[in-house]
Design a protein around this motif. Structure first.
Motif, PDB file in Angstrom:
ATOM      1  N   SER A  31      41.166 -24.359  33.439  1.00  0.00           N
ATOM      2  CA  SER A  31      40.505 -24.038  34.810  1.00  0.00           C
ATOM      3  C   SER A  31      41.958 -23.048  35.419  1.00  0.00           C
ATOM      4  CB  SER A  31      40.032 -25.034  35.658  1.00  0.00           C
ATOM      5  OG  SER A  31      39.749 -24.522  36.764  1.00  0.00           O
ATOM      6  N   PHE A  32      43.066 -23.628  35.424  1.00  0.00           N
ATOM      7  CA  PHE A  32      44.186 -23.122  36.014  1.00  0.00           C
ATOM      8  C   PHE A  32      44.559 -21.789  35.420  1.00  0.00           C
ATOM      9  CE2 PHE A  32      48.807 -22.230  35.414  1.00  0.00           C
ATOM     10  CZ  PHE A  32      49.125 -22.146  36.955  1.00  0.00           C
ATOM     11  N   VAL A  33      44.437 -21.588  33.949  1.00  0.00           N
ATOM     12  CA  VAL A  33      44.684 -20.343  33.389  1.00  0.00           C
ATOM     13  C   VAL A  33      43.664 -19.274  33.810  1.00  0.00           C
ATOM     14  CG1 VAL A  33      44.794 -19.306  31.171  1.00  0.00           C
ATOM     15  CG2 VAL A  33      46.120 -21.549  31.508  1.00  0.00           C
ATOM     16  N   ALA A  34      42.578 -19.694  33.609  1.00  0.00           N
ATOM     17  CA  ALA A  34      41.520 -18.964  34.226  1.00  0.00           C
ATOM     18  C   ALA A  34      41.639 -18.360  35.699  1.00  0.00           C
ATOM     19  CB  ALA A  34      40.182 -19.424  33.946  1.00  0.00           C
ATOM     20  N   LEU A  35      42.179 -19.397  36.403  1.00  0.00           N
ATOM     21  CA  LEU A  35      42.217 -19.139  37.772  1.00  0.00           C
ATOM     22  C   LEU A  35      43.340 -17.984  38.168  1.00  0.00           C
ATOM     23  CD1 LEU A  35      41.107 -19.542  40.814  1.00  0.00           C
ATOM     24  CD2 LEU A  35      42.645 -21.532  40.708  1.00  0.00           C
ATOM     25  N   ALA A  36      44.529 -18.264  37.391  1.00  0.00           N
ATOM     26  CA  ALA A  36      45.561 -17.749  37.523  1.00  0.00           C
ATOM     27  C   ALA A  36      45.385 -16.058  37.021  1.00  0.00           C
ATOM     28  CB  ALA A  36      46.795 -18.284  36.878  1.00  0.00           C
ATOM     29  N   LEU A  37      44.891 -16.190  35.829  1.00  0.00           N
ATOM     30  CA  LEU A  37      44.727 -14.624  35.500  1.00  0.00           C
ATOM     31  C   LEU A  37      43.601 -13.890  35.986  1.00  0.00           C
ATOM     32  CD1 LEU A  37      44.201 -15.452  31.353  1.00  0.00           C
ATOM     33  CD2 LEU A  37      46.153 -14.444  32.615  1.00  0.00           C
ATOM     34  N   SER A  38      42.538 -14.590  36.779  1.00  0.00           N
ATOM     35  CA  SER A  38      41.794 -13.882  37.775  1.00  0.00           C
ATOM     36  C   SER A  38      42.514 -13.472  38.961  1.00  0.00           C
ATOM     37  CB  SER A  38      40.637 -14.646  38.325  1.00  0.00           C
ATOM     38  OG  SER A  38      39.940 -15.142  37.000  1.00  0.00           O
ATOM     39  N   TYR A  39      43.424 -14.366  39.488  1.00  0.00           N
ATOM     40  CA  TYR A  39      44.050 -13.619  40.749  1.00  0.00           C
ATOM     41  C   TYR A  39      45.033 -12.383  40.226  1.00  0.00           C
ATOM     42  CZ  TYR A  39      43.285 -17.153  44.390  1.00  0.00           C
ATOM     43  OH  TYR A  39      42.659 -17.991  45.339  1.00  0.00           O
ATOM     44  N   VAL A  40      45.463 -12.369  39.118  1.00  0.00           N
ATOM     45  CA  VAL A  40      46.237 -11.308  38.777  1.00  0.00           C
ATOM     46  C   VAL A  40      45.453 -10.165  38.563  1.00  0.00           C
ATOM     47  CG1 VAL A  40      47.867 -10.327  36.985  1.00  0.00           C
ATOM     48  CG2 VAL A  40      48.192 -12.715  37.951  1.00  0.00           C
ATOM     49  N   THR A  41      44.344 -10.317  37.911  1.00  0.00           N
ATOM     50  CA  THR A  41      43.508  -9.257  37.424  1.00  0.00           C
ATOM     51  C   THR A  41      42.911  -8.660  38.721  1.00  0.00           C
ATOM     52  OG1 THR A  41      42.890 -10.368  35.486  1.00  0.00           O
ATOM     53  CG2 THR A  41      41.634  -8.613  36.072  1.00  0.00           C
ATOM     54  N   THR A  42      42.301  -9.660  39.644  1.00  0.00           N
ATOM     55  CA  THR A  42      41.686  -9.019  41.001  1.00  0.00           C
ATOM     56  C   THR A  42      42.568  -8.384  41.722  1.00  0.00           C
ATOM     57  OG1 THR A  42      40.199 -10.955  40.842  1.00  0.00           O
ATOM     58  CG2 THR A  42      40.176  -9.740  43.001  1.00  0.00           C
ATOM     59  N   LEU A  43      43.872  -8.936  41.885  1.00  0.00           N
ATOM     60  CA  LEU A  43      44.953  -8.122  42.531  1.00  0.00           C
ATOM     61  C   LEU A  43      45.191  -6.663  42.032  1.00  0.00           C
ATOM     62  CD1 LEU A  43      47.437 -11.082  43.560  1.00  0.00           C
ATOM     63  CD2 LEU A  43      45.902  -9.750  45.051  1.00  0.00           C
ATOM     64  N   GLY A  44      44.985  -6.481  40.804  1.00  0.00           N
ATOM     65  CA  GLY A  44      45.169  -5.204  40.150  1.00  0.00           C
ATOM     66  C   GLY A  44      44.279  -4.373  40.477  1.00  0.00           C
ATOM     67  N   ILE A  45      43.033  -4.960  40.638  1.00  0.00           N
ATOM     68  CA  ILE A  45      41.792  -4.164  40.949  1.00  0.00           C
ATOM     69  C   ILE A  45      41.895  -3.558  42.293  1.00  0.00           C
ATOM     70  CG2 ILE A  45      39.237  -4.436  41.254  1.00  0.00           C
ATOM     71  CD1 ILE A  45      39.115  -6.313  38.923  1.00  0.00           C
ATOM     72  N   VAL A  46      42.067  -4.592  43.346  1.00  0.00           N
ATOM     73  CA  VAL A  46      42.522  -4.420  44.869  1.00  0.00           C
ATOM     74  C   VAL A  46      43.406  -3.153  44.675  1.00  0.00           C
ATOM     75  CG1 VAL A  46      43.324  -5.369  46.871  1.00  0.00           C
ATOM     76  CG2 VAL A  46      41.692  -6.565  45.604  1.00  0.00           C
ATOM     77  N   SER A  47      44.398  -3.223  44.012  1.00  0.00           N
ATOM     78  CA  SER A  47      45.625  -2.218  44.118  1.00  0.00           C
ATOM     79  C   SER A  47      44.870  -0.960  43.752  1.00  0.00           C
ATOM     80  CB  SER A  47      46.564  -2.757  43.208  1.00  0.00           C
ATOM     81  OG  SER A  47      47.728  -1.797  43.349  1.00  0.00           O
ATOM     82  N   ALA A  48      44.227  -0.940  42.540  1.00  0.00           N
ATOM     83  CA  ALA A  48      43.693   0.263  42.098  1.00  0.00           C
ATOM     84  C   ALA A  48      42.735   0.909  43.047  1.00  0.00           C
ATOM     85  CB  ALA A  48      43.196  -0.132  40.433  1.00  0.00           C
ATOM     86  N   LEU A  49      41.894   0.229  43.668  1.00  0.00           N
ATOM     87  CA  LEU A  49      41.055   0.637  44.504  1.00  0.00           C
ATOM     88  C   LEU A  49      41.376   0.906  45.900  1.00  0.00           C
ATOM     89  CD1 LEU A  49      37.908  -1.636  43.652  1.00  0.00           C
ATOM     90  CD2 LEU A  49      38.486   0.696  42.852  1.00  0.00           C
ATOM     91  N   HIS A  50      42.645   0.614  46.269  1.00  0.00           N
ATOM     92  CA  HIS A  50      43.503   0.856  47.803  1.00  0.00           C
ATOM     93  C   HIS A  50      42.562   0.251  48.451  1.00  0.00           C
ATOM     94  CE1 HIS A  50      45.882   3.755  45.546  1.00  0.00           C
ATOM     95  NE2 HIS A  50      44.873   4.477  44.959  1.00  0.00           N
ATOM     96  N   VAL A  51      42.449  -0.935  48.406  1.00  0.00           N
ATOM     97  CA  VAL A  51      41.632  -1.811  49.389  1.00  0.00           C
ATOM     98  C   VAL A  51      42.738  -2.412  50.189  1.00  0.00           C
ATOM     99  CG1 VAL A  51      40.243  -3.912  49.987  1.00  0.00           C
ATOM    100  CG2 VAL A  51      39.811  -2.613  48.001  1.00  0.00           C
TER     101      VAL A  51
END
Length: 135
Positions: free
Chosen positions: A27-47
């Motif tokens: 669960s921790f690994v999934a959560l950590a990877l999800s945070y990193v991936t979502t922050l990348g998406i947020v950065s790419a979409l300039h939110v």
């Protein structure tokens, strides 16, 4: 609020590891990877970062931890977990079309976190032998 997401992540990890052992760490690994991936998406979409965005990062991990633990303990429930995640995204997706920036950004971040989280939850449901559970 600056470190609230990190504290929430670490707290859910500690509780998950204490209660669920290996499945808590998955669960921790999934959560950590999800945070990193979502922050990348947020950065790419300039939110832009604001309170609604922070709220999305505090609400969505609860869903992800539940998804990961359900898939880890009950591989036969993957269809139900997938349906649950998709209904969560479907419920918030119409708000992507709104012109209010806070609600729009919340919907983007929450939806992307749930989708990415589902993918990582299914990937994290690895048995101790290293085999993936049936999806």
């Amino acid at each position: 609020l600056r470190y609230a997401a990190l504290v929430a992540c670490l707290a859910s990890t500690a509780v998950g590891a204490l209660i669920a052992g290996w499945h808590g760490m998955a669960s921790f690994v999934a959560l950590a990877l999800s945070y990193v991936t979502t922050l990348g998406i947020v950065s790419a979409l300039h939110v832009r970062v604001h309170m609604a965005l922070i709220a999305a990062f505090l609400v969505a991990p609860g869903f992800l931890v539940d998804f990961t633990l359900h898939v880890s303990y009950h591989p036969d429930a993957t269809a139900a977990v997938l349906l649950s995640g998709l209904t969560s995204v479907a419920g918030i997706a119409p708000y992507v079309l709104t012109k209010l920036p806070g609600i729009h950004d919340f919907a983007i971040v929450f939806s992307s976190f749930i989708v990415v989280g589902l993918l990582h939850a299914f990937a994290a449901s690895v048995t101790r032998a290293g085999q993936y559970e049936a999806v």
